[in-house]
Each structure stands twice: as structure tokens, then as C-alpha cells.
Scaffold this motif. Sequence first.
Motif, PDB file in Angstrom:
ATOM      1  N   MET A   9      37.891  33.469   4.996  1.00 40.19           N
ATOM      2  CA  MET A   9      38.326  32.668   6.136  1.00 40.19           C
ATOM      3  C   MET A   9      37.161  31.913   6.755  1.00 40.19           C
ATOM      4  SD  MET A   9      39.259  36.022   8.393  1.00 40.19           S
ATOM      5  CE  MET A   9      39.980  36.802   6.979  1.00 40.19           C
ATOM      6  N   ASN A  10      37.495  30.792   7.376  1.00 39.18           N
ATOM      7  CA  ASN A  10      36.506  30.022   8.117  1.00 39.18           C
ATOM      8  C   ASN A  10      36.526  30.512   9.556  1.00 39.18           C
ATOM      9  OD1 ASN A  10      35.772  28.367   5.931  1.00 39.18           O
ATOM     10  ND2 ASN A  10      37.535  27.063   6.280  1.00 39.18           N
ATOM     11  N   VAL A  11      35.335  30.769  10.088  1.00 39.96           N
ATOM     12  CA  VAL A  11      35.219  31.324  11.437  1.00 39.96           C
ATOM     13  C   VAL A  11      34.225  30.482  12.235  1.00 39.96           C
ATOM     14  CG1 VAL A  11      34.613  33.364  12.791  1.00 39.96           C
ATOM     15  CG2 VAL A  11      35.732  33.644  10.575  1.00 39.96           C
ATOM     16  N   GLN A  12      34.638  30.044  13.406  1.00 39.01           N
ATOM     17  CA  GLN A  12      33.770  29.259  14.276  1.00 39.01           C
ATOM     18  C   GLN A  12      33.132  30.145  15.327  1.00 39.01           C
ATOM     19  OE1 GLN A  12      36.486  26.293  15.856  1.00 39.01           O
ATOM     20  NE2 GLN A  12      35.608  24.759  14.494  1.00 39.01           N
ATOM     21  N   GLY A  13      31.903  29.781  15.721  1.00 36.67           N
ATOM     22  CA  GLY A  13      31.237  30.460  16.819  1.00 36.67           C
ATOM     23  C   GLY A  13      30.138  31.413  16.387  1.00 36.67           C
ATOM     24  N   MET A  14      29.954  31.616  15.098  1.00 39.25           N
ATOM     25  CA  MET A  14      28.896  32.512  14.622  1.00 39.25           C
ATOM     26  C   MET A  14      27.624  31.695  14.423  1.00 39.25           C
ATOM     27  SD  MET A  14      30.923  34.720  11.728  1.00 39.25           S
ATOM     28  CE  MET A  14      30.995  33.283  10.672  1.00 39.25           C
TER      29      MET A  14
END
Length: 69
Positions: A9-14
Motif C-alpha cells: 500500500m501507498n502511505v502518506q506522512g512517513m
Amino acid sequence: MSDAITYRMNVQGMSCQHCVKAVTQAVQAQDPSAQVSVDLPQGRVEVTTSLPEESVKAIITDEGYTVQP
């Protein structure tokens, strides 16, 4: 224990190793045998676990990150 499945999955904010550790520990708190791989530059997380995908997404979201659809 059911068979493990790998979710990508693509995760934003890391943005740092603290983020990697937070996501990894949160998933492993629910499934100690889970394998978590985080690609910070690409914003991708790969999780191999027996947990359902929606549970993994909820765990990551609860840590304060956004899982993209």
C-alpha cells in the motif's frame, strides 16, 4: 494461525526512521509474526501478515498516517 498474505500500500506522512518504527511496531503488536517493510522515498509499505487488509490499514491510520486507496 491462517496463512500469511502480503499487502502493498501507498502511505502518506512517513518521513523518517521513527515513522518506520512506529508502523512496524503497531502492526507487530497485533501480529507478532508480521513482516513489515517500509520504503520511505516511495511512500510504500509492504506487510506480510495473517491479519485482514482492512485491519492493517486501520492500524497504520491509527498511527497517524494516510493509507491511499
